[in-house]
Design an enzyme around this catalytic site. Structure first.
Site, PDB file in Angstrom:
ATOM      1  N   GLU A  56      22.839  -4.181  59.086  1.00 41.25           N
ATOM      2  CA  GLU A  56      23.832  -5.208  58.647  1.00 41.25           C
ATOM      3  C   GLU A  56      23.799  -4.900  57.515  1.00 41.25           C
ATOM      4  O   GLU A  56      23.580  -5.530  56.288  1.00 41.25           O
ATOM      5  CB  GLU A  56      23.206  -6.636  58.498  1.00 41.25           C
ATOM      6  CG  GLU A  56      21.530  -6.934  58.545  1.00 41.25           C
ATOM      7  CD  GLU A  56      21.009  -7.796  58.100  1.00 41.25           C
ATOM      8  OE1 GLU A  56      21.701  -9.551  57.380  1.00 41.25           O
ATOM      9  OE2 GLU A  56      19.768  -8.380  59.018  1.00 41.25           O
ATOM     10  N   ARG A 115      29.622  -8.347  54.346  1.00 42.28           N
ATOM     11  CA  ARG A 115      28.202  -7.942  55.471  1.00 42.28           C
ATOM     12  C   ARG A 115      28.347  -7.751  56.967  1.00 42.28           C
ATOM     13  O   ARG A 115      29.494  -8.887  57.223  1.00 42.28           O
ATOM     14  CB  ARG A 115      27.331  -8.946  55.314  1.00 42.28           C
ATOM     15  CG  ARG A 115      25.975  -8.169  56.033  1.00 42.28           C
ATOM     16  CD  ARG A 115      24.826  -9.333  55.302  1.00 42.28           C
ATOM     17  NE  ARG A 115      25.049 -10.672  55.832  1.00 42.28           N
ATOM     18  CZ  ARG A 115      24.542 -10.736  54.565  1.00 42.28           C
ATOM     19  NH1 ARG A 115      24.585 -10.909  53.031  1.00 42.28           N
ATOM     20  NH2 ARG A 115      24.185 -13.012  55.306  1.00 42.28           N
TER      21      ARG A 115
HETATM   22 MN   LIG Z   1      20.327 -10.638  59.715  1.00 42.33          MN
END
Ligand SMILES: [Mn+2]
Length: 443
Positions: free
Chosen positions: A388, A410
């Protein structure tokens, strides 16, 4: 795809206990307590959720329970203390397994009423040398264990053996939890599919003028509808600059035309978490600046996932993310200078301040250490981790051009380490610019 509903059977829990008991030395005893119940406003219950270690070894989901494991004990190695059946209480709170149920349905060799715990534990601890329990997790339980030992010490002059060594049970259980079985993976794939479906739905319904909590409601409706008990963690829906607050949970602002929205949400299914983040334009179309930063994060996410395979160390992935984000920030003009020097100076920290990912399983930030004997851990087949990377340009960062300010991005997927590489468990939710714009436009 979402119609089959995988579950864990008793054989799975029995196999885990077997493996756990094999790692306990002779003359030892292991003790695990269920999670406490939570209350608010006097007598209103929060949804009860079993402690993950306790669930992992027992499959038992009721509160007020203690599991005891004693290797090679003649009367049986798995003892469960739990609530006594009580029709007058069950009519309010639902079915209790009782002691007969603990043996029949949960594989306990013996079961006793939880009210007998203090007396029985002193008996069970007698003559044991090592005690394994979840040290320093629950003050009250720590005191209780020491109280039992203390009672035994009072009898030491009559020749009774008392425990002298105390170990953290998590060093064994967490190591086991790090490697997922095929049954666990079936559940985690399902959790990933449910969450992917929910994110797709959100992309489809998102439009300027709606509130962040309305987008959250669309996602959580899908979780519940497909049998995910509840969100695995507080859903984050951050429009515009709210995306730059890493753990934003207010979710009460209006989603504005021209902004991106960052959605970090995953459902828990059969006690296992999924964890997905997507970032997309509220009006369905990326601006040039948004698109440039988005494509950078996506490129880094994809190239990091591509590195996942057995033998690769956690910090190799971490370094890759930092390096490639820094390189991209230089290319786009948000950073200037020498790549290696900027990395050494942690210049990326103004834009990327968290780790690239974490273990995933019964907990969203799952059990398992990241270092072993001071060395970063190598990936092994059966581990599941999130990947991530993100970039967050603070609204007041006057070191960069105004067009970048307040953009937060993100992209997060759940990745299984396989024998030969990786499998993305959350692959069903799109992330390329083209796919996202198509899905957002298809409303
Ligand atoms: Mn996470």
């Amino acid at each position: 795809m979402l119609d089959n509903k995988p579950t864990l059977n008793q054989a799975e829990f029995a196999a885990r206990r077997q493996k756990f008991l094999q790692q306990l030395p002779a003359n030892s005893i292991a003790i695990l307590s269920s999670a406490d119940e939570c209350y608010r406003n006097g007598d209103t219950h929060y949804n009860y959720r079993q402690n993950s270690n306790f669930y992992y070894l027992t499959g038992f989901t009721e509160p007020d329970a203690v599991a005891v494991f004693i290797p090679r004990r003649t009367e049986g190695e798995f003892i469960l203390f739990n609530r006594v059946k009580d029709p007058s209480k069950e009519i309010w709170t639902g079915y209790y397994a009782g002691q007969a149920g603990a043996v029949k349905d949960y594989g306990a060799n013996q079961a006793f009423a939880i009210t007998e715990l203090d007396a029985k534990m002193v008996e069970l601890l007698t003559g044991k040398q090592r005690v394994y329990y979840a040290t320093a997790r629950n003050d009250q339980f720590d005191v209780r264990v020491m109280h039992w030992v203390n009672e035994l010490q009072a009898k030491v002059r009559s020749g009774v053996g008392t425990p002298t060594e105390f170990f953290n049970i998590e060093t064994i259980v967490h190591e086991m939890r790090l490697i997922k079985s095929s049954a666990e993976l079936a559940i985690m794939r399902h959790a990933g599919n449910i969450s992917a479906q929910a994110h797709k739905k959100a992309m489809h319904v998102c439009h300027p003028g709606m509130y962040e909590y309305q987008l959250q409601a669309a996602i959580e409706y899908e979780f519940k509808y497909h049998g995910s008990s509840y969100p695995a963690y507080g859903s984050i829906v951050g429009g515009g600059k709210n995306a730059c607050i890493l753990h934003y949970v207010d979710n009460n602002a209006v989603l504005n035309d021209g902004d991106l929205v960052l959605v970090d949400a995953g459902g828990e299914y059969e006690y296992y978490s999924s964890d997905i983040t997507r970032t997309y334009p509220i009006n369905g179309k990326f601006s040039a600046a948004q698109r440039a930063l988005y494509e950078l994060v996506l490129r880094v996410q994809l190239s990091t996932i591509a590195l996942v395979k057995p033998g690769v160390r956690y910090d190799v992935l971490q370094d890759h993310v930092r390096k490639e984000l820094t390189r991209g920030l230089i290319e786009l003009g948000l950073l200037t200078g020498d790549l290696e020097k900027l990395i050494a100076d942690k210049a990326y920290f103004d834009f990327y301040m968290h780790n690239f990912g974490h273990w995933l399983g019964l907990d969203t930030h799952d059990a398992g250490t990241y270092k072993v004997d001071g060395q970063w851990r190598e990936l092994k087949a059966g581990m599941v981790l999130t990947v991530e990377p993100g970039l967050y340009v603070a609204p007041d960062n006057h070191k960069v051009d105004a067009k970048w300010r307040g953009i937060g991005i993100r992209i997060e997927d759940d990745v299984l380490v396989t024998e030969t590489g990786y499998e993305v468990l959350t692959v069903a939710v799109p992330k390329s610019v083209e796919e996202i714009e198509r899905l957002c436009a298809g409303k």
